[in-house]
Design an enzyme around this catalytic site. Structure first.
Site, PDB file in Angstrom:
ATOM      1  N   GLY A  58      43.294  47.213  42.873  1.00 38.58           N
ATOM      2  CA  GLY A  58      43.450  47.736  44.233  1.00 38.58           C
ATOM      3  C   GLY A  58      42.304  48.660  44.557  1.00 38.58           C
ATOM      4  O   GLY A  58      41.607  49.139  43.658  1.00 38.58           O
ATOM      5  N   CYS A  85      42.668  46.533  36.150  1.00 38.05           N
ATOM      6  CA  CYS A  85      41.847  47.447  36.950  1.00 38.05           C
ATOM      7  C   CYS A  85      42.676  48.626  37.487  1.00 38.05           C
ATOM      8  O   CYS A  85      43.077  49.477  36.711  1.00 38.05           O
ATOM      9  CB  CYS A  85      41.145  46.667  38.057  1.00 38.05           C
ATOM     10  SG  CYS A  85      39.783  47.582  38.761  1.00 38.05           S
ATOM     11  N   TYR A  86      42.986  48.665  38.782  1.00 36.60           N
ATOM     12  CA  TYR A  86      43.809  49.771  39.286  1.00 36.60           C
ATOM     13  C   TYR A  86      45.133  49.835  38.525  1.00 36.60           C
ATOM     14  O   TYR A  86      45.651  50.921  38.230  1.00 36.60           O
ATOM     15  CB  TYR A  86      44.097  49.615  40.786  1.00 36.60           C
ATOM     16  CG  TYR A  86      44.849  50.793  41.369  1.00 36.60           C
ATOM     17  CD1 TYR A  86      44.156  51.883  41.881  1.00 36.60           C
ATOM     18  CD2 TYR A  86      46.251  50.830  41.369  1.00 36.60           C
ATOM     19  CE1 TYR A  86      44.830  52.989  42.384  1.00 36.60           C
ATOM     20  CE2 TYR A  86      46.934  51.928  41.857  1.00 36.60           C
ATOM     21  CZ  TYR A  86      46.226  52.999  42.373  1.00 36.60           C
ATOM     22  OH  TYR A  86      46.894  54.091  42.858  1.00 36.60           O
ATOM     23  N   HIS A 175      38.412  42.158  35.789  1.00 36.86           N
ATOM     24  CA  HIS A 175      39.303  41.232  36.505  1.00 36.86           C
ATOM     25  C   HIS A 175      39.368  39.875  35.801  1.00 36.86           C
ATOM     26  O   HIS A 175      38.468  39.048  35.971  1.00 36.86           O
ATOM     27  CB  HIS A 175      38.830  41.053  37.947  1.00 36.86           C
ATOM     28  CG  HIS A 175      39.093  42.251  38.788  1.00 36.86           C
ATOM     29  ND1 HIS A 175      40.273  42.427  39.485  1.00 36.86           N
ATOM     30  CD2 HIS A 175      38.358  43.357  39.013  1.00 36.86           C
ATOM     31  CE1 HIS A 175      40.250  43.583  40.109  1.00 36.86           C
ATOM     32  NE2 HIS A 175      39.096  44.179  39.852  1.00 36.86           N
ATOM     33  N   GLU A 177      41.320  37.513  36.519  1.00 37.71           N
ATOM     34  CA  GLU A 177      41.790  36.470  37.436  1.00 37.71           C
ATOM     35  C   GLU A 177      40.665  35.757  38.165  1.00 37.71           C
ATOM     36  O   GLU A 177      40.879  34.697  38.750  1.00 37.71           O
ATOM     37  CB  GLU A 177      42.791  37.060  38.444  1.00 37.71           C
ATOM     38  CG  GLU A 177      42.221  38.052  39.459  1.00 37.71           C
ATOM     39  CD  GLU A 177      42.150  39.500  38.959  1.00 37.71           C
ATOM     40  OE1 GLU A 177      41.918  39.694  37.754  1.00 37.71           O
ATOM     41  OE2 GLU A 177      42.307  40.416  39.784  1.00 37.71           O
ATOM     42  N   GLY A 230      49.448  13.500  59.877  1.00 39.28           N
ATOM     43  CA  GLY A 230      48.593  12.648  59.055  1.00 39.28           C
ATOM     44  C   GLY A 230      47.925  13.463  57.962  1.00 39.28           C
ATOM     45  O   GLY A 230      47.319  12.922  57.056  1.00 39.28           O
ATOM     46  N   ASP A 233      49.890  18.416  54.145  1.00 37.51           N
ATOM     47  CA  ASP A 233      51.092  19.258  54.090  1.00 37.51           C
ATOM     48  C   ASP A 233      52.282  18.630  54.812  1.00 37.51           C
ATOM     49  O   ASP A 233      53.383  18.563  54.268  1.00 37.51           O
ATOM     50  CB  ASP A 233      50.802  20.645  54.680  1.00 37.51           C
ATOM     51  CG  ASP A 233      49.654  21.329  53.958  1.00 37.51           C
ATOM     52  OD1 ASP A 233      49.354  20.922  52.828  1.00 37.51           O
ATOM     53  OD2 ASP A 233      49.060  22.255  54.534  1.00 37.51           O
ATOM     54  N   LYS A 375      48.120  25.299  48.234  1.00 35.03           N
ATOM     55  CA  LYS A 375      47.729  23.973  48.732  1.00 35.03           C
ATOM     56  C   LYS A 375      47.625  22.926  47.605  1.00 35.03           C
ATOM     57  O   LYS A 375      48.114  21.811  47.740  1.00 35.03           O
ATOM     58  CB  LYS A 375      46.368  24.091  49.428  1.00 35.03           C
ATOM     59  CG  LYS A 375      45.830  22.796  49.986  1.00 35.03           C
ATOM     60  CD  LYS A 375      46.089  22.724  51.442  1.00 35.03           C
ATOM     61  CE  LYS A 375      45.642  21.407  52.036  1.00 35.03           C
ATOM     62  NZ  LYS A 375      46.090  21.289  53.415  1.00 35.03           N
TER      63      LYS A 375
END
Ligand code: XMP
Length: 519
Positions: A58, A85-86, A175, A177, A230, A233, A375
């Site tokens: 953060g 981190c934070y 980090h 991630e 089309g 999703d 997604k």
């Protein structure tokens, strides 16, 4: 039905720009995860049923008076915990360690060297080895709380990785991630499987079963309407909901005349004939083209199409007796509550209306089976349900369709010229085996005429722009580096085969500063 996913991972958000990536890495490791802002109602942390907890990074400083703190139920928890981190600084600051203002911000690549064995490094990092990681911090830990020890350090961060195995707590200054920490996903996986000892149990097969049960419970014996575009999703949503409630689902497909070549026919054939899903196909192209005549401003084009779309959709939906629900393919990134960047208490909920305002106007309740999916998970679900790659692997296509790929005035002739050029371009991309490497590729028809020569004659025709980008989420994009011979082949075919185009250009603008679409 009982919840098929029992290993739920809680991510406490302190407002980092990359908290979503933690959720992604956890899901990729095969665990269900949700992000909850640090300042949410404390009951939500207790009720979540977590098996392990990750504290995000953060932008705030724990040294500030109003700094975000670890929520009480989390601070008191004995569950395995990883601070990032934070999250690391908050863990130290709140349990007796020291955090100090750094003399300089450490931002970018750093190398950490492993000093001791640690469950996070199992099978990944050996003692004495060094590894690149991504740092992004101002403050840093300068003294550890009781029970903690250093297991890896970098030049700028002597407490790069710390652990307190007795308390089942681990923390990293960098980090893990982000992609710039190449072994980061492995460290997160080790936290879940080696530290927390959990078995991965999140898969699209388990999601499918759970989602179907939830749709049945929500809808009861009522009817659902789903707007098909089309795109991926709405298509996957329609197939899933049809599996749950059968013919009590009706799909409405509004053809606004701004679709790609053969797209309308393909949607109708796939859903009506292959899936046997009740489908209303409305060819409203004449109405849309009429309304778009003389409209050249991009935002007015979007508003004209969006407004008319709702009118046409509503008129059709009203004919479906007993419809009480509207299905939407809303995704997790659209609904994640984000902590404000200042780390303050304000919470924004981003919401997404594919058919803006319609549910309220028609008094329909929403069915949003993908509210907690990313997604690529929707794509994985499509494959899980046996849907064809030609549909599930499709490039994104904007709601207003070709209208925002024809800068200037739209006419049926110009739409048809663009459709032909676009089809040739995509056909060549597929033929070269490049379609799946590209996030989005399309042709644009420019409102510019240039002089050319064909045979013995002079031509004066339109310019066609080609765009192809790679991207992870459409927020940033790089230009796809085609071989010039490929581009030459496409240009020759377009100029030879499409009447009305005599010049082809390739767009080499990244996003930012460009956008993916031209309007
Ligand atoms: P831009 O052009 O903003 O596009 O870089 C990012 C992504 O969003 C799509 N896009 C739209 N999708 N309605 C949509 O449904 C729109 O008005 C719209 N405008 C852009 C674009 O195709 C790309 O994938």
């Amino acid at each position: 039905m009982s919840d098929p996913v029992s290993n739920r991972i809680l991510i406490v958000d302190f407002g980092s720009q990359v908290t979503q990536l933690i959720a992604r890495r956890v899901r990729e490791a095969g665990f269900y995860s949700e992000i909850i802002p640090y300042n949410a109602d404390p009951a939500r942390f207790a009720d979540f049923g977590a098996r392990a907890i990750i504290l995000s990074g953060g932008p705030a400083s724990v040294l500030n008076e109003d700094a975000p703190t670890i929520p009480a139920p989390v601070a008191a928890s004995t569950l395995p915990m990883l601070g990032i981190c934070y999250g690391q600084q908050a863990l130290m600051h709140e349990t007796g360690g020291t955090v100090s203002k750094g003399t300089a911000q450490e931002f970018g690549r750093a190398d950490v060297t492993v000093a001791e064995d640690c469950a996070l490094f199992d099978g990944l990092w050996e003692t004495g080895s060094s590894h690149p990681v991504w740092m992004s911090h101002g403050d840093k830990v300068t003294a550890l709380a009781q029970g903690w020890r250093v297991v890896a350090a970098s030049e700028g961060a002597p407490f790069a990785v710390i652990e307190n195995p007795t308390a089942n707590r681990y923390a990293v200054q960098f980090h893990p991630e982000v992609h710039h920490t190449p072994d980061g996903a492995g460290l997160i996986r080790n936290f879940l499987t080696k530290v927390a000892g959990l078995e991965p149990d999140w898969s699209m097969a388990s999601f499918r079963a759970e989602a179907i049960a939830k749709i049945r419970a929500q809808v009861g014996d009522k009817r659902v309407i789903c707007g098909l575009s089309g795109g991926v999703d709405s298509s996957v949503a329609a197939v899933l909901i049809h599996e749950a409630i059968g013919d009590r689902l009706t799909c409405i497909f509004v053809d606004h005349g701004m679709l790609r070549k053969n797209e309308g026919a393909e949607v109708v054939s796939l859903f009506r004939d292959t899936y046997n899903i009740p489908l209303i196909h409305v060819d409203a192209s004449a109405t849309f083209l009429g309304a778009l005549a003389g409209v050249s401003d991009p935002e007015t084009k979007r508003k004209t199409i969006g407004g008319l779309f709702i009118d046409v959709f509503e008129a059709e939906a009203k004919k479906i007796e007993g419809a009480a629900f509207l299905a939407q393919g809303t995704l997790y990134p659209d609904v994640i509550e984000s902590v404000s960047v200042t780390g303050g208490p304000s919470v924004t909920i981003k919401s997404h209306h594919n058919v803006g305002g319609l549910p309220e106007r028609m008094d329909l309740e929403l069915v949003e089976p993908f509210r907690l999916l990313f997604k690529d998970e929707v794509r994985a679900l499509g494959y899980e349900m046996g849907m064809p790659h030609s549909l599930v692997g499709r490039h994104p296509f904007p709601g207003p369709g070709l209208a925002i790929r024809i800068p200037g005035d739209i006419t049926p002739e110009r739409a048809s010229i663009l459709r032909e050029a676009d089809a040739i371009y995509i056909e060549e991309i597929r033929r070269a085996g490049l379609y799946d490497e590209i996030w989005q590729a399309f042709a644009v028809l420019l409102p510019v005429k240039t002089v050319g020569v064909m045979g013995d004659g002079r031509t004066y025709e339109s310019v066609c722009g080609l765009r192809a980008v790679t991207s992870v989420d459409g927020m940033t994009a790089d230009v796809y580096p085609f071989d010039p011979a490929f581009l030459g082949r496409v240009a020759t075919r377009i100029v030879n085969e499409v009447r009305g185009i005599n010049r082809v250009v390739y767009d080499i603008t990244t996003k930012p500063p460009g956008t993916i679409e031209w309007e």
